[in-house]
Enzyme design. Structure first.
Site, PDB file in Angstrom:
ATOM      1  N   GLY A 253      54.149   8.741  65.795  1.00 25.93           N
ATOM      2  CA  GLY A 253      54.500  10.125  65.491  1.00 25.93           C
ATOM      3  C   GLY A 253      53.798  11.076  66.430  1.00 25.93           C
ATOM      4  N   SER A 254      53.471  12.267  65.920  1.00 28.58           N
ATOM      5  CA  SER A 254      52.904  13.309  66.778  1.00 28.58           C
ATOM      6  C   SER A 254      51.422  13.074  67.057  1.00 28.58           C
ATOM      7  CB  SER A 254      53.075  14.667  66.101  1.00 28.58           C
ATOM      8  OG  SER A 254      52.352  14.697  64.896  1.00 28.58           O
ATOM      9  N   GLU A 256      49.150  15.284  67.005  1.00 29.10           N
ATOM     10  CA  GLU A 256      48.386  16.055  66.024  1.00 29.10           C
ATOM     11  C   GLU A 256      48.076  15.195  64.785  1.00 29.10           C
ATOM     12  OE1 GLU A 256      49.647  19.909  63.411  1.00 29.10           O
ATOM     13  OE2 GLU A 256      50.828  19.445  65.186  1.00 29.10           O
ATOM     14  N   GLY A 258      48.358  11.930  64.653  1.00 26.14           N
ATOM     15  CA  GLY A 258      47.601  10.755  65.101  1.00 26.14           C
ATOM     16  C   GLY A 258      46.092  11.018  65.021  1.00 26.14           C
ATOM     17  N   GLU A 275      50.940   5.138  68.295  1.00 27.98           N
ATOM     18  CA  GLU A 275      51.944   5.331  69.347  1.00 27.98           C
ATOM     19  C   GLU A 275      52.390   6.770  69.227  1.00 27.98           C
ATOM     20  OE1 GLU A 275      54.850   6.350  70.937  1.00 27.98           O
ATOM     21  OE2 GLU A 275      56.178   4.853  70.021  1.00 27.98           O
ATOM     22  N   CYS A 303      60.192   9.297  72.108  1.00 30.87           N
ATOM     23  CA  CYS A 303      58.820   9.448  72.581  1.00 30.87           C
ATOM     24  C   CYS A 303      58.704   9.168  74.074  1.00 30.87           C
ATOM     25  CB  CYS A 303      57.881   8.552  71.791  1.00 30.87           C
ATOM     26  SG  CYS A 303      58.455   6.868  71.691  1.00 30.87           S
ATOM     27  N   GLU A 401      55.523  18.234  74.644  1.00 34.32           N
ATOM     28  CA  GLU A 401      56.680  17.415  74.276  1.00 34.32           C
ATOM     29  C   GLU A 401      57.694  18.292  73.558  1.00 34.32           C
ATOM     30  OE1 GLU A 401      55.985  14.275  71.325  1.00 34.32           O
ATOM     31  OE2 GLU A 401      57.068  12.945  72.677  1.00 34.32           O
TER      32      GLU A 401
HETATM   33  P1  NAI Z   1      54.744  13.815  62.373  1.00 36.58           P
HETATM   34  O1  NAI Z   1      53.719  13.178  63.220  1.00 36.58           O
HETATM   35  O2  NAI Z   1      54.327  14.884  61.406  1.00 36.58           O
HETATM   36  O3  NAI Z   1      55.511  12.687  61.504  1.00 36.58           O
HETATM   37  C1  NAI Z   1      55.490  11.303  61.713  1.00 36.58           C
HETATM   38  C2  NAI Z   1      55.120  10.583  60.415  1.00 36.58           C
HETATM   39  O4  NAI Z   1      53.805  10.949  60.024  1.00 36.58           O
HETATM   40  C3  NAI Z   1      56.004  10.902  59.208  1.00 36.58           C
HETATM   41  O5  NAI Z   1      56.179   9.743  58.422  1.00 36.58           O
HETATM   42  C4  NAI Z   1      55.158  11.915  58.447  1.00 36.58           C
HETATM   43  O6  NAI Z   1      55.444  11.966  57.063  1.00 36.58           O
HETATM   44  C5  NAI Z   1      53.765  11.368  58.673  1.00 36.58           C
HETATM   45  N1  NAI Z   1      52.681  12.339  58.497  1.00 36.58           N
HETATM   46  C6  NAI Z   1      52.713  13.688  58.687  1.00 36.58           C
HETATM   47  N2  NAI Z   1      51.521  14.237  58.404  1.00 36.58           N
HETATM   48  C7  NAI Z   1      50.708  13.234  58.018  1.00 36.58           C
HETATM   49  C8  NAI Z   1      49.345  13.164  57.610  1.00 36.58           C
HETATM   50  N3  NAI Z   1      48.591  14.252  57.520  1.00 36.58           N
HETATM   51  N4  NAI Z   1      48.819  11.956  57.308  1.00 36.58           N
HETATM   52  C9  NAI Z   1      49.571  10.842  57.405  1.00 36.58           C
HETATM   53  N5  NAI Z   1      50.858  10.841  57.766  1.00 36.58           N
HETATM   54  C10 NAI Z   1      51.429  12.020  58.081  1.00 36.58           C
HETATM   55  O7  NAI Z   1      55.866  14.381  63.324  1.00 36.58           O
HETATM   56  P2  NAI Z   1      56.921  15.568  63.036  1.00 36.58           P
HETATM   57  O8  NAI Z   1      56.222  16.740  62.468  1.00 36.58           O
HETATM   58  O9  NAI Z   1      58.046  15.020  62.271  1.00 36.58           O
HETATM   59  O10 NAI Z   1      57.389  15.917  64.513  1.00 36.58           O
HETATM   60  C11 NAI Z   1      56.623  16.808  65.317  1.00 36.58           C
HETATM   61  C12 NAI Z   1      56.599  16.375  66.752  1.00 36.58           C
HETATM   62  O11 NAI Z   1      55.947  15.114  66.861  1.00 36.58           O
HETATM   63  C13 NAI Z   1      57.953  16.161  67.399  1.00 36.58           C
HETATM   64  O12 NAI Z   1      58.513  17.342  67.841  1.00 36.58           O
HETATM   65  C14 NAI Z   1      57.584  15.225  68.525  1.00 36.58           C
HETATM   66  O13 NAI Z   1      57.077  15.974  69.591  1.00 36.58           O
HETATM   67  C15 NAI Z   1      56.482  14.384  67.942  1.00 36.58           C
HETATM   68  N6  NAI Z   1      56.997  13.084  67.442  1.00 36.58           N
HETATM   69  C16 NAI Z   1      56.781  11.962  68.192  1.00 36.58           C
HETATM   70  C17 NAI Z   1      57.323  10.754  67.795  1.00 36.58           C
HETATM   71  C18 NAI Z   1      57.120   9.505  68.581  1.00 36.58           C
HETATM   72  O14 NAI Z   1      57.992   8.665  68.578  1.00 36.58           O
HETATM   73  N7  NAI Z   1      55.980   9.300  69.202  1.00 36.58           N
HETATM   74  C19 NAI Z   1      58.169  10.638  66.609  1.00 36.58           C
HETATM   75  C20 NAI Z   1      58.262  11.863  65.841  1.00 36.58           C
HETATM   76  C21 NAI Z   1      57.705  13.027  66.281  1.00 36.58           C
END
Ligand code: NAI
Ligand code: MG
Length: 498
Positions: A253-254, A256, A258, A275, A303, A401
């Site tokens: 995920g993001s 932030e 991570g 990742e 990503c 990104e």
């Molecule tokens: P996110 O990082 O918030 O979400 C990814 C996962 O993390 C989801 O399952 C979410 O519920 C979970 N999550 C969120 N906050 C959490 C916390 N405090 N503790 C544990 N788990 C948590 O990403 P989001 O907000 O959906 O997207 C924001 C940006 O992140 C995107 O615009 C993109 O730039 C990036 N991103 C990168 C990805 C990748 O494949 N590396 C995939 C998704 C987003």
């Protein structure tokens, strides 16, 4: 079984799979804990939408800390019982193969669910996401019988050998861009190594993970080996990251989030693999064939998207011109229509975010040669594929990104210049070089700081080859034999001889 919502017909417009529709109608969806589907303890649910029309597809249980606690209790019991970890590796192989077969048997249904929930064009779900998930389970099925330790030439009076043992209870938090595929990347290697899993799908796209949960039950996997907890990041996700009885967290995920996960993991020093995103350089030399698919899959929400397009100065105008023309041929529309080349972004949040970057790009002085605006559709989170020219590597649109169908085209002078600019980023997930000069391509591939480099292609990913980031794109490698390192720990045994 609750009635389908009034908007159900329009929410699912274009869906052909009766199995997918049946699955959606049995809403609210529940949590999978210890082999049973249960509502969240709070009784709360949330809506998952079709991003192409903003209508509700289904209600989904909102798991939080209490549900994670319950899931961990059962996962721990299933792990310590040894009914999975101590099962014959051959039997583990058969379970994983069975899950792969079930995914294939339900491919049509899963592809429609994925496109409905995420917005990706159906040709992508059918050709990439669903077969990729099945192949990942099959690849790791083979690994269950090939996880080796070693014997070491210790003292003559000692017999020293190592065992690779599972890590234990694994929390696996995944994003919304490749929902079923990311579930497979996480669950398959964890299970091959004898671990148990608590998977948290993204709140935007919970459906295919839940359907996978049903298929996993159908495979006869012992209860407690896989739990699926739907819910939000703060809530279900943070409870997993903080949990004192979870041994490992794998996150995609993001950046932030991570960083939050890494901090939360300190409580019990759980193992972490991350990742995160990227801002990958996609380098075009004048002798290259016009690269296809600069916008990548999934509306650029990838990503490893090659979103910084570096073009050598002599061909910059000509290249950006033809890239813009190509962008104009990408038909936006209902993801379930086989002619659709580009669907909507996944959510309103993502739509707002990308629109924000389009505005920023213009303010920074870049020129939108095509696109630069939201799509003109009546509803849905569409963005016109956009080519920004006149970008320099210091602009925000070149550093952050964007995660949308936006290419930022940057000029470079020569090989040295493009290596310096390409590496001038916080990220390091992927990169690509397009040229017919193989010496140049191989030389640059060595110099780029990225976990994956493509030459005259983009986005190729095979379960047998490692995937992961340099720098702030994360650490740990998924896929290939490297995922076995993530999901095992090593024990050294000394036995005195004589
Ligand atoms: P996110 O990082 O918030 O979400 C990814 C996962 O993390 C989801 O399952 C979410 O519920 C979970 N999550 C969120 N906050 C959490 C916390 N405090 N503790 C544990 N788990 C948590 O990403 P989001 O907000 O959906 O997207 C924001 C940006 O992140 C995107 O615009 C993109 O730039 C990036 N991103 C990168 C990805 C990748 O494949 N590396 C995939 C998704 C987003
Ligand atoms: Mg959705």
């Amino acid at each position: 079984m609750a009635a389908a919502t009034p908007s159900f017909e329009s929410a699912t417009r274009g869906a052909k799979s009766s199995a997918a529709l049946e699955f959606l109608k049995s809403s609210p969806k529940k949590l999978l804990i210890n082999g049973k589907w249960v509502p969240s303890k709070s009784g709360k649910t949330f809506e998952t939408l079709n991003p192409a029309n903003e209508q509700v597809l289904a209600l989904v249980a909102e798991g939080d800390k209490a549900d994670v606690d319950e899931a961990v209790k059962h996962a721990r019991k299933a792990y310590e019982d040894g009914k999975w970890a101590n099962l014959s590796p051959h039997a583990r192989t058969r379970f994983l193969l069975k899950i792969a077969d079930l995914i294939e048997q339900h491919a049509e249904e899963l592809a429609e669910l994925e496109s409905l929930d995420n917005g990706k064009p159906i040709f992508e779900s059918k050709n990439i996401d669903i077969p990729g998930a099945a192949e990942t389970f099959r690849y790791y099925a083979g690994f269950a019988t090939k996880i080796y330790g070693e014997t070491n030439p210790s003292e003559p009076t000692m017999f020293n050998y190592t065992l690779r043992e599972p890590v234990g209870v694994c929390g696996q938090i995944i994003p919304w861009n490749f929902p079923l595929l990311m579930a497979a990347w996480k669950i398959a290697p964890a299970l091959a190594c004898g671990n148990v899993s608590i998977l948290k799908p993204a709140e935007q796209t919970p459906l295919t993970a839940l359907r996978l949960g049903e298929l996993i039950l159908e495979s006869g996997l012992p209860p407690g080996v896989v739990q699926i907890i739907t819910g939000f990041g703060p809530g279900a996700g943070s409870a997993i990251a903080e949990h004192p009885d979870i041994d490992k967290v794998a996150f995609t995920g993001s950046g932030e989030v991570g960083k939050l996960i890494l901090k939360a993991s300190a409580g019990n020093l759980k193992r972490v693999s991350l990742e995160l995103g990227g801002k990958s350089p996609n380098i075009i030399f004048p002798d290259a064939d016009m690269p296809q698919a600069v916008f990548g899959l999934n509306q650029g929400q990838v990503c490893c998207a090659g979103s910084r397009v570096f073009v050598q100065e002599g061909v910059y105008d000509q290249f950006t011109e033809s890239l813009s023309k190509m962008a104009q041929t990408l038909t936006l529309g209902n993801p379930l229509d086989p002619n659709t080349k580009m669907g909507p972004l996944v959510s309103k949040e993502q739509h707002d975010r990308v629109k924000g970057y389009l505005k920023t790009g213009k303010e920074e002085g870049a020129k939108a040669m095509t696109g630069g605006e939201a799509g003109k559709q009546e509803s849905g989170y569409f963005i016109q594929p956009t080519v920004f020219s006149g970008v320099n590597n210091q602009m925000k649109i070149a550093r952050e990104e964007i995660f949308g169908p936006v290419a930022s085209a940057i000029k470079f002078k020569d090989e040295n210049d493009v290596v310096v600019q390409g590496n001038d980023t916080d990220y390091g997930l992927a990169a690509a070089v397009w040229t017919k000069d193989i010496n140049r391509a191989l030389g640059i591939a060595r110099k780029l700081k990225a976990g994956t480099v493509w030459i005259n292609t983009y986005g190729q990913i095979d379960p047998m080859s490692p995937f992961g980031g340099y720098k702030q794109s994360g650490f740990g490698r998924e896929l290939g034999r490297y995922a076995i390192d993530l999901y095992t720990q090593i024990k050294s045994v000394y036995a005195k001889i004589g």
